[in-house]
Design a protein around this motif. Structure first.
Motif, PDB file in Angstrom:
ATOM      1  N   TYR A 455       1.517 -40.604 -59.958  1.00 48.79           N
ATOM      2  CA  TYR A 455       0.599 -39.505 -59.620  1.00 48.79           C
ATOM      3  C   TYR A 455      -0.830 -39.885 -59.969  1.00 48.79           C
ATOM      4  O   TYR A 455      -1.757 -39.731 -59.156  1.00 48.79           O
ATOM      5  N   ASP A 456      -1.047 -40.388 -61.181  1.00 47.51           N
ATOM      6  CA  ASP A 456      -2.396 -40.766 -61.605  1.00 47.51           C
ATOM      7  C   ASP A 456      -2.977 -41.846 -60.697  1.00 47.51           C
ATOM      8  O   ASP A 456      -4.158 -41.803 -60.337  1.00 47.51           O
ATOM      9  N   ALA A 457      -2.142 -42.818 -60.316  1.00 42.03           N
ATOM     10  CA  ALA A 457      -2.621 -43.899 -59.453  1.00 42.03           C
ATOM     11  C   ALA A 457      -3.029 -43.363 -58.086  1.00 42.03           C
ATOM     12  O   ALA A 457      -4.049 -43.786 -57.522  1.00 42.03           O
ATOM     13  N   GLU A 458      -2.262 -42.411 -57.563  1.00 38.93           N
ATOM     14  CA  GLU A 458      -2.582 -41.867 -56.234  1.00 38.93           C
ATOM     15  C   GLU A 458      -3.846 -41.021 -56.269  1.00 38.93           C
ATOM     16  O   GLU A 458      -4.692 -41.105 -55.368  1.00 38.93           O
ATOM     17  N   ILE A 459      -4.021 -40.222 -57.319  1.00 38.48           N
ATOM     18  CA  ILE A 459      -5.233 -39.410 -57.428  1.00 38.48           C
ATOM     19  C   ILE A 459      -6.454 -40.310 -57.570  1.00 38.48           C
ATOM     20  O   ILE A 459      -7.498 -40.087 -56.941  1.00 38.48           O
ATOM     21  N   THR A 460      -6.337 -41.351 -58.381  1.00 39.51           N
ATOM     22  CA  THR A 460      -7.456 -42.280 -58.554  1.00 39.51           C
ATOM     23  C   THR A 460      -7.799 -42.961 -57.237  1.00 39.51           C
ATOM     24  O   THR A 460      -8.978 -43.104 -56.886  1.00 39.51           O
ATOM     25  N   ARG A 461      -6.788 -43.399 -56.501  1.00 39.14           N
ATOM     26  CA  ARG A 461      -7.038 -44.032 -55.201  1.00 39.14           C
ATOM     27  C   ARG A 461      -7.743 -43.077 -54.253  1.00 39.14           C
ATOM     28  O   ARG A 461      -8.735 -43.432 -53.597  1.00 39.14           O
ATOM     29  N   ALA A 462      -7.248 -41.836 -54.174  1.00 43.14           N
ATOM     30  CA  ALA A 462      -7.832 -40.862 -53.248  1.00 43.14           C
ATOM     31  C   ALA A 462      -9.259 -40.509 -53.649  1.00 43.14           C
ATOM     32  O   ALA A 462     -10.130 -40.339 -52.782  1.00 43.14           O
ATOM     33  N   GLU A 463      -9.516 -40.400 -54.959  1.00 40.16           N
ATOM     34  CA  GLU A 463     -10.863 -40.058 -55.425  1.00 40.16           C
ATOM     35  C   GLU A 463     -11.877 -41.144 -55.082  1.00 40.16           C
ATOM     36  O   GLU A 463     -13.074 -40.861 -54.965  1.00 40.16           O
ATOM     37  N   ASN A 464     -11.414 -42.366 -54.933  1.00 45.47           N
ATOM     38  CA  ASN A 464     -12.324 -43.478 -54.666  1.00 45.47           C
ATOM     39  C   ASN A 464     -12.271 -43.963 -53.221  1.00 45.47           C
ATOM     40  O   ASN A 464     -12.806 -45.029 -52.904  1.00 45.47           O
ATOM     41  N   ASP A 465     -11.651 -43.192 -52.354  1.00 45.18           N
ATOM     42  CA  ASP A 465     -11.578 -43.541 -50.930  1.00 45.18           C
ATOM     43  C   ASP A 465     -12.665 -42.767 -50.187  1.00 45.18           C
ATOM     44  O   ASP A 465     -12.547 -41.565 -49.974  1.00 45.18           O
ATOM     45  N   TYR A 466     -13.724 -43.475 -49.805  1.00 43.97           N
ATOM     46  CA  TYR A 466     -14.827 -42.838 -49.092  1.00 43.97           C
ATOM     47  C   TYR A 466     -14.953 -43.365 -47.664  1.00 43.97           C
ATOM     48  O   TYR A 466     -15.993 -43.194 -47.028  1.00 43.97           O
ATOM     49  N   ALA A 467     -13.902 -44.003 -47.166  1.00 43.28           N
ATOM     50  CA  ALA A 467     -13.977 -44.589 -45.825  1.00 43.28           C
ATOM     51  C   ALA A 467     -14.183 -43.519 -44.750  1.00 43.28           C
ATOM     52  O   ALA A 467     -14.686 -43.801 -43.668  1.00 43.28           O
ATOM     53  N   TRP A 468     -13.787 -42.287 -45.046  1.00 38.03           N
ATOM     54  CA  TRP A 468     -13.851 -41.217 -44.058  1.00 38.03           C
ATOM     55  C   TRP A 468     -15.258 -40.672 -43.864  1.00 38.03           C
ATOM     56  O   TRP A 468     -15.556 -40.011 -42.869  1.00 38.03           O
ATOM     57  N   THR A 469     -16.159 -40.886 -44.822  1.00 34.52           N
ATOM     58  CA  THR A 469     -17.412 -40.150 -44.861  1.00 34.52           C
ATOM     59  C   THR A 469     -18.469 -40.743 -43.947  1.00 34.52           C
ATOM     60  O   THR A 469     -18.329 -41.857 -43.444  1.00 34.52           O
ATOM     61  N   TRP A 470     -19.552 -40.011 -43.729  1.00 34.00           N
ATOM     62  CA  TRP A 470     -20.688 -40.462 -42.929  1.00 34.00           C
ATOM     63  C   TRP A 470     -21.955 -40.246 -43.757  1.00 34.00           C
ATOM     64  O   TRP A 470     -21.922 -39.584 -44.802  1.00 34.00           O
ATOM     65  N   PRO A 471     -23.110 -40.819 -43.333  1.00 33.71           N
ATOM     66  CA  PRO A 471     -24.289 -40.861 -44.213  1.00 33.71           C
ATOM     67  C   PRO A 471     -24.712 -39.520 -44.795  1.00 33.71           C
ATOM     68  O   PRO A 471     -24.965 -39.432 -46.008  1.00 33.71           O
ATOM     69  N   ALA A 472     -24.813 -38.470 -43.982  1.00 34.53           N
ATOM     70  CA  ALA A 472     -25.278 -37.182 -44.505  1.00 34.53           C
ATOM     71  C   ALA A 472     -24.301 -36.621 -45.522  1.00 34.53           C
ATOM     72  O   ALA A 472     -24.706 -36.037 -46.542  1.00 34.53           O
ATOM     73  N   ARG A 473     -23.005 -36.795 -45.272  1.00 31.84           N
ATOM     74  CA  ARG A 473     -21.992 -36.287 -46.208  1.00 31.84           C
ATOM     75  C   ARG A 473     -21.985 -37.131 -47.485  1.00 31.84           C
ATOM     76  O   ARG A 473     -21.781 -36.614 -48.587  1.00 31.84           O
ATOM     77  N   GLU A 474     -22.201 -38.442 -47.336  1.00 25.17           N
ATOM     78  CA  GLU A 474     -22.247 -39.312 -48.504  1.00 25.17           C
ATOM     79  C   GLU A 474     -23.437 -38.963 -49.389  1.00 25.17           C
ATOM     80  O   GLU A 474     -23.334 -38.961 -50.616  1.00 25.17           O
ATOM     81  N   ALA A 475     -24.588 -38.662 -48.758  1.00 26.31           N
ATOM     82  CA  ALA A 475     -25.752 -38.256 -49.545  1.00 26.31           C
ATOM     83  C   ALA A 475     -25.449 -36.992 -50.337  1.00 26.31           C
ATOM     84  O   ALA A 475     -25.815 -36.872 -51.521  1.00 26.31           O
ATOM     85  N   ALA A 476     -24.766 -36.036 -49.718  1.00 33.71           N
ATOM     86  CA  ALA A 476     -24.398 -34.800 -50.413  1.00 33.71           C
ATOM     87  C   ALA A 476     -23.474 -35.093 -51.584  1.00 33.71           C
ATOM     88  O   ALA A 476     -23.621 -34.521 -52.678  1.00 33.71           O
ATOM     89  N   ARG A 477     -22.522 -35.994 -51.393  1.00 34.14           N
ATOM     90  CA  ARG A 477     -21.594 -36.342 -52.468  1.00 34.14           C
ATOM     91  C   ARG A 477     -22.330 -36.962 -53.651  1.00 34.14           C
ATOM     92  O   ARG A 477     -22.060 -36.636 -54.815  1.00 34.14           O
ATOM     93  N   LEU A 478     -23.285 -37.856 -53.343  1.00 35.93           N
ATOM     94  CA  LEU A 478     -24.024 -38.518 -54.412  1.00 35.93           C
ATOM     95  C   LEU A 478     -24.935 -37.542 -55.157  1.00 35.93           C
ATOM     96  O   LEU A 478     -25.104 -37.641 -56.376  1.00 35.93           O
ATOM     97  N   ILE A 479     -25.519 -36.594 -54.431  1.00 31.95           N
ATOM     98  CA  ILE A 479     -26.345 -35.575 -55.091  1.00 31.95           C
ATOM     99  C   ILE A 479     -25.485 -34.726 -56.032  1.00 31.95           C
ATOM    100  O   ILE A 479     -25.855 -34.459 -57.183  1.00 31.95           O
TER     101      ILE A 479
END
Length: 558
Positions: A455-479
């Motif tokens: 479970y911990d490994a899957e949550i960690t993997r999902a939390e660090n998977d940003y392949a789906w995002t696009w620039p405007a959404r990535e900027a929001a995530r970083l903010i």
């Protein structure tokens, strides 16, 4: 209602029982609404089905009050037979009886029920020709009407799409040899794919595809005919969307039988891997400067997500071998000493559907939220993953996994308590309203126990998977991440972050909702939009954080 009906349902004289039903309903205070009648009759225990059916037929054919006729329709929804269909269709022609008539027809003849529904709800001129052709059973006119169906979400809502599929049964048309005008085969294939796409939209009160009796057959016919489509960006989007649905969407919950769904995914992957289809996403095929922004956005979405529905399926099989294939067909909550398998995937819907982003939680391969909730999609990755809400600790924490589109206060939300118990992670104490009526929904949600390390490994993997995002959404995530690290950037202005994402109408604009206390203590929301300017998302996020450090957001202006 149960007390009123019980003695009448066993009366051997249906005419006498019908007359008594009319009298009893007439004096009820307050008067009972149609939906109350339907639900009440649905739950009444039937001791003699033959006599109850006779009463239902008598009420529908000779009833003299709306309430009495609705009771008859509710009885035939449980006990009706094909001989009742003409009467139900006739009653469905009356505005006051549309809903209960369709309710009854859906259990006996889904095609007839869909036609009655379309006859009242497909009000636009674009669909009236199709409805008239279906009523007249004119095959050529049906094709002509299909050709006129606009690919406009404002005209074809999710339920409209589902009802068109049930009424027309495009799978049968696709099976016909030598299709001719007025609807070319490729046009029918594309329209079929688009109707399936609309029926899978979760911007409605339920997942319509789960209620579609033709779903499995239509998907199979659509995928089998995919080769008839010209390799274009629009058609690529339809095929990729179908793959996402079959892999992790509500459509996966239908009864596919051994290997059928997997075969469709393999065929979609094979088509999209052909050189002509690969060429759709090559750098040289990118829409030019003069292209519509929506087209460029769709191209970027397809390139980012082209492999996801296929890569995820392969990865799961490689990880657990044949066990996954067996578990994928098991109902939620079966006993297994190994514990259930959890897969977390962030899925972005085709941008033509407003860039909906959700975290899909697959338990033993089955999408959890549509199986147990069915009133809206799962929450966004910002809510569930970036916040750490899915992480497990010894201290139990209740997490809202999904909320109805109309808000929790109206139609509810799905909550679960997550806690660590030794070497296991437990999901328990579920809270949610009863899901919409469908045999595909789970009524009682079992406690789920996952292996803690996996479970911990899957949550960690999902939390660090940003392949789906696009620039405007990535900027929001970083903010948002910066504000979590430095909450003082907002507290100095007596503010807090409501949410961070992208503008609903323009996904290329970063949007932040900042909340503060207004005059007289009333809560206020301030929306801050940051447009796409070509700079990297990290640069824009750093600029935004620096600005928050020195300038009160209330002074930013419009």
């Amino acid at each position: 209602m149960a007390d009123l009906l019980k003695p009448l349902l066993v009366d051997p004289d249906a005419v006498r029982a019908a007359a008594e039903t009319e009298l009893r309903l007439a004096v009820m205070e307050p008067a009972v609404r149609d939906n109350q009648l339907l639900f009440a009759v649905r739950d009444v225990v039937l001791e003699d089905e033959k006599r109850a059916r006779a009463l239902g037929r008598c009420l529908t054919r000779t009833g003299s009050s709306p309430a009495a006729v609705c009771v008859g329709l509710a009885l035939l929804a449980r006990l009706g037979e094909p001989a009742d269909v003409p009467y139900l269709k006739a009653l469905g022609g009356l505005r006051d009886f549309v809903s209960p008539a369709v309710y009854a027809l859906d259990t006996i003849d889904r095609q007839a029920g869909a036609l009655v529904w379309l006859g009242h709800h497909a009000e636009g001129p674009e669909l009236r020709g199709l409805v008239a052709a279906l009523a007249a059973e004119d095959g050529i006119a049906v094709r002509r009407g299909l050709a006129a169906v606009p690919r406009d979400p404002g005209v074809v809502r999710p339920e409209t799409a589902r009802r068109i599929v049930e009424a027309v049964r495009p799978a049968g048309l696709l099976d016909e040899e030598g299709m001719e005008l007025p609807l070319l085969r490729a046009e029918l294939v594309a329209l079929t794919g688009w109707l399936l796409f609309r029926a899978t939209s979760l911007r409605d009160d339920k997942a319509e595809i789960l209620h579609c009796s033709e779903a499995v057959r239509t998907y199979e016919a659509f995928v089998a005919s995919a080769g008839a489509l010209e390799p274009t960006l629009d058609h690529y989007g339809l095929l990729l969307s179908a793959a996402f649905e079959l892999h992790s969407g509500p459509s996966r919950l239908h009864d596919w039988g051994p290997g059928r769904r997997e075969a469709l995914l393999a065929e979609l992957e094979s088509v999209l891997n052909r050189p002509a289809w690969q060429g759709v996403l090559e750098p040289g095929a990118e829409p030019g400067e003069g292209a519509d922004r929506g087209e460029r956005r769709r191209f970027d979405w397809a390139r980012r997500n082209a492999r996801q529905p296929f890569r995820g399926a392969v990865g799961a099989v490689e990880a657990v071998g044949a066990v996954e294939a067996v578990r994928a067909v098991e109902p939620l909550g079966r006993v297994d000493p190994m514990g259930p398998l959890l897969r977390i995937e962030t899925v972005v819907r085709d941008p033509v559907d407003s860039d909906m982003v959700e975290v899909r939680m697959l338990v033993d391969g089955r999408p959890l939220v549509p199986e147990v909730f069915g009133r809206g999609p799962a929450h966004s990755p910002e809510w569930l993953l970036d916040s750490g809400r899915l992480r497990a600790t010894e201290k139990p924490r209740e997490v809202q996994l999904a909320e109805a589109y109309c808000t929790e206060g109206c139609c509810g939300a799905l909550h679960v308590t997550i806690r660590r118990d030794g070497a296991q992670v437990v999901w328990s104490d579920w809270r949610c309203p009863p899901p919409p009526a469908s045999p595909l929904y789970v009524r009682e949600i079992p406690e789920l126990r996952f292996d803690g390390a996996a479970y911990d490994a899957e949550i960690t993997r999902a939390e660090n998977d940003y392949a789906w995002t696009w620039p405007a959404r990535e900027a929001a995530r970083l903010i948002a991440a910066g504000l979590r690290d430095r909450p003082d950037l907002l507290t100095r202005w007596n503010m807090q972050l409501g949410w961070a994402g992208t503008d609903f109408r323009d996904p290329d604009r970063t949007a932040l909702c900042l909340r503060y206390e207004g005059a007289e203590g009333s809560p206020q929301d301030l929306m801050w939009h940051i447009p796409e300017d070509g700079t990297p998302p990290g640069t824009r996020a750093a600029d935004a954080l620096r600005r928050l450090a020195t300038v009160d957001p209330r002074t930013y202006g419009a």
